[in-house]
Design an enzyme around this catalytic site. Structure first.
Site, PDB file in Angstrom:
ATOM      1  N   LYS A  59       1.082  -1.194   0.009  1.00 16.14           N
ATOM      2  CA  LYS A  59       0.163   0.219  -0.091  1.00 16.14           C
ATOM      3  C   LYS A  59       0.974   1.263   0.042  1.00 16.14           C
ATOM      4  O   LYS A  59       1.551   1.479   0.721  1.00 16.14           O
ATOM      5  CB  LYS A  59      -1.006  -0.064   1.333  1.00 16.14           C
ATOM      6  N   ASP A 108     -12.120   7.044   3.891  1.00 18.42           N
ATOM      7  CA  ASP A 108     -10.893   6.769   4.560  1.00 18.42           C
ATOM      8  C   ASP A 108     -10.549   5.393   4.879  1.00 18.42           C
ATOM      9  O   ASP A 108      -9.317   4.802   5.398  1.00 18.42           O
ATOM     10  CB  ASP A 108     -11.005   7.664   6.280  1.00 18.42           C
ATOM     11  N   ASP A 137       1.477   6.568   5.500  1.00 18.39           N
ATOM     12  CA  ASP A 137       0.508   5.532   4.921  1.00 18.39           C
ATOM     13  C   ASP A 137       0.977   4.991   3.677  1.00 18.39           C
ATOM     14  O   ASP A 137       0.249   4.003   3.393  1.00 18.39           O
ATOM     15  CB  ASP A 137      -0.787   6.302   4.600  1.00 18.39           C
ATOM     16  N   GLU A 155      -9.386   3.575   2.339  1.00 23.88           N
ATOM     17  CA  GLU A 155      -9.060   3.570   0.844  1.00 23.88           C
ATOM     18  C   GLU A 155      -7.912   2.558   0.502  1.00 23.88           C
ATOM     19  O   GLU A 155      -7.860   2.109  -0.304  1.00 23.88           O
ATOM     20  CB  GLU A 155      -8.293   4.843   0.544  1.00 23.88           C
ATOM     21  N   ASP A 165      -2.675  10.618   3.092  1.00 19.14           N
ATOM     22  CA  ASP A 165      -4.146  10.253   3.503  1.00 19.14           C
ATOM     23  C   ASP A 165      -4.789  11.408   4.265  1.00 19.14           C
ATOM     24  O   ASP A 165      -4.708  11.458   5.479  1.00 19.14           O
ATOM     25  CB  ASP A 165      -3.951   8.989   4.104  1.00 19.14           C
ATOM     26  N   LYS A 196     -10.007  13.169   7.944  1.00 13.76           N
ATOM     27  CA  LYS A 196      -9.382  13.027   9.208  1.00 13.76           C
ATOM     28  C   LYS A 196      -9.306  14.291  10.102  1.00 13.76           C
ATOM     29  O   LYS A 196      -9.355  15.545   9.335  1.00 13.76           O
ATOM     30  CB  LYS A 196      -7.906  12.551   8.924  1.00 13.76           C
ATOM     31  N   ARG A 252      -7.549  -0.575   1.535  1.00 17.83           N
ATOM     32  CA  ARG A 252      -7.904  -1.905   0.971  1.00 17.83           C
ATOM     33  C   ARG A 252      -8.368  -1.863  -0.499  1.00 17.83           C
ATOM     34  O   ARG A 252      -8.387  -2.659  -1.158  1.00 17.83           O
ATOM     35  CB  ARG A 252      -9.132  -2.522   1.733  1.00 17.83           C
TER      36      ARG A 252
END
Length: 430
Positions: free
Chosen positions: A194, A276, A217, A278, A199, A206, A280
Site C-alpha cells: 500500500k 478513509d 501511509d 482507501e 491520506d 481526518k 484496501r
C-alpha cells in the site's frame, strides 16, 4: 578528533554514575552496563541506552569489544534518528556484511517513509523504489509504471479512484526481479504494498491530529520494497515480483465520494461508505495483479487499520492468513529474525462483514473505525481478491511501522520493522 566508542559490560557501573545506571562514560566513549536476564532484556537495555546516546548528537560511534549480531542491530534500530542520523562503525567480527546489508535496507525504508508528502508523490515513490532495486539487482530487474488515466483504461479501478482527487496522478508499479535468466521462469512470490503517500481521509476527512502522520501511509510499500532489496542483496535466486499501489487520497471536485460503487476486474462491486478506508481499495488491485502471476506466495503489507494498533499497540505487526502453513511460516520467519509479529483471526465469513445494499460489499462499516473486529474485516475484504481458499496469501497490517513520537526504545518516525522477516520468508517459503 578521537573516535567515540560504545562497549558492553556485564559489570555494574560505578555508583558515582547513579544507582543501577545502565550508562557510564569513559575517556574514549560510553559503556552500556547490561543487567542479568534473557537476550530480549539485554537488547531492550541496549535500545534504551542508544536512545540516550542518540540525544547527544554524536556524529559517529564505533561499537567495540564483544557484541552479538542482534545486540548491534538493537543499537542501530534505536540510535538511527530520523533527522541527520549518526554513522555507526560495526564491531570487528563476522557479522559486518550481514549488518551492512540489513542497515542499508533499513535506511532506505525509513528515509522513504519519513520524507515529506510534498517530496514523495505517487510517481516519485514508485520511481525511487524501482531505481533502488534496479541498482541492487542490475540487469535482473525490469519494471513498468501504469499512471493516471492508464489505470482506468487497464481496469485498476481502486488505485485510479482513490488517487483521482489529486493533481498528482496515482501509479501502479510492477517490478520483476528475475535472476534465473529464463524469461519463462515461474514467479515464486509476489510482494504487494500500500503506497498512499498522503491520506487526508478524503471526504471522510481526518482530524488535523489524525492527519499529521499520514505521510507514513505508504509504509507498506516502503516495507516490501526494503524487504525485496534486502533479499536481493543477500543473493536470493528466486524470481520475485513487486507491486506497489501508489496514490494520494485528497479532496477535490474530482475526488471519489461516499456512495460511489466501484467495479473491479474480477467483477466484485464495492460501495464506498468511507473514503478513509482507501488502503484496501488500492490493495485489491495489487492482489488481483499478484494472483494473475500464479505465484504460490503472495504477501501484502499495509498500514491498514487503527484496529490493528488497538489490538497490538505499536510493538507488533498483525499477521492474517487463511492458509495455516503460510501463516506458520511467516511467524517462524519473524521469530528467526527477532521481529515481533502476531496472528489475528480471519475466516471466510469475514469477507461478508461489510455488507452493502447496493453492491457485493462495502469497503467498511459505516461507523467509527469500522466497528469491532475492524482489522479482521479489512482482511476479509481483501480475501475477495485472491484465490477463494486464500492459499499462499499472507496479509500484514503494519501496526509497528511508525511512531508518531519517540519512546524510551525507538526514535520518532519510521521503524522499518518487518523487512528482515519478509526477506527471510521469501527465501524459506515452501
Amino acid at each position: 578528533m578521537a573516535e567515540f566508542t560504545v562497549s558492553l559490560s556485564s559489570d555494574k557501573a560505578n555508583s558515582a554514575w547513579g544507582e543501577n545506571t545502565k550508562l557510564s562514560f569513559s575517556e574514549n566513549g560510553a559503556v552500556i552496563h547490561l543487567p542479568n536476564g534473557d537476550s530480549g532484556a539485554l537488547e531492550r537495555t541496549i535500545q534504551q541506552v542508544a536512545r540516550k546516546l542518540d540525544g547527544l548528537n554524536i556524529p559517529e560511534v564505533a561499537l567495540t569489544g564483544k557484541w552479538t549480531k542482534e545486540q548491534q542491530w538493537a543499537f542501530a534500530l534505536s540510535f538511527t534518528r530520523a533527522r541527520n542520523p549518526s554513522t555507526i562503525k560495526w564491531a570487528d567480527n563476522d557479522d559486518k556484511q550481514w549488518l551492512e546489508q540489513n542497515y542499508a535496507a533499513l535506511l532506505f525504508t525509513r528515509q522513504l517513509v519519513n520524507d515529506t508528502p510534498e517530496d514523495l508523490s505517487p510517481e516519485t515513490l514508485a520511481q525511487r523504489a524501482a531505481v533502488w532495486l534496479s541498482d541492487l539487482g542490475k540487469e535482473h530487474v525490469s519494471y513498468t509504471m501504469t499512471v493516471g488515466e492508464e489505470l482506468k483504461d487497464a481496469g485498476w479501478t481502486g488505485i485510479y479512484n482513490v488517487g483521482r482527487g489529486s493533481e498528482r496522478p496515482p501509479v501502479m508499479l510492477g517490478l520483476d526481479y528475475n535472476p534465473t535468466g529464463d524469461p519463462d521462469a515461474p514467479v515464486e512470490a509476489v510482494l504487494v504494498g500500500k503506497g498512499i503517500t498522503f491520506d487526508s481521509g478524503g471526504y471522510s476527512i481526518k482530524s488535523s491530529e489524525g492527519m499529521l502522520d499520514m505521510k507514513c501511509d505508504m509504509g507498506g510499500a516502503a516495507t516490501v520494497t526494503g524487504a525485496l532489496g534486502l533479499a536481493i542483496s543477500q543473493g536470493i535466486t528466486k524470481r520475485l515480483k513487486l507491486i506497489l499501489c501508489c496514490a494520494e487520497n485528497l479532496i477535490s471536485g474530482h475526488a471519489y465520494k461516499l456512495g460511489d460503487v466501484l467495479t473491479y476486474k474480477n467483477g466484485v462491486t464495492v460501495e464506498v461508505v468511507n473514503t478513509d478506508a482507501e488502503g484496501r481499495l488500492v490493495l485489491a488491485d495489487g492482489l488481483m495483479a499478484a494472483t494473475e502471476t500464479g505465484a504460490p506466495l503472495i504477501i501484502d503489507a499495509a498500514t491498514l487499520t487503527g484496529a490493528a494498533m488497538v489490538a497490538l499497540g505499536s510493538d507488533y505487526h498483525a499477521v492474517f492468513s487463511m492458509d495455516d502453513s503460510a501463516r506458520s511460516q511467516m511467524l517462524a520467519a519473524a521469530s528467526a529474525e527477532n521481529e515481533r509479529f502476531w496472528p489475528l483471526p480471519i475466516e471466510p465469513f469475514h469477507a461478508d462483514r461489510c455488507p452493502s445494499a447496493f453492491a457485493d460489499t462495502a469497503n467498511s462499516r459505516p461507523m467509527k473505525g469500522g466497528g469491532g473486529g475492524g482489522a479482521s474485516n479489512a482482511a476479509g475484504f481483501l480475501s475477495r481478491f485472491v484465490n477463494p481458499e486464500g492459499k499462499g496469501w499472507v496479509h500484514l497490517d503494519l501496526a509497528a511501522a511508525y511512531h508518531g513520537g519517540a519512546t524510551a526504545e525507538m526514535p520518532v518516525g519510521a521503524t522499518a520493522k518487518g523487512i528482515r522477516s519478509i526477506a527471510r520468508m521469501l527465501q524459506d517459503f515452501k
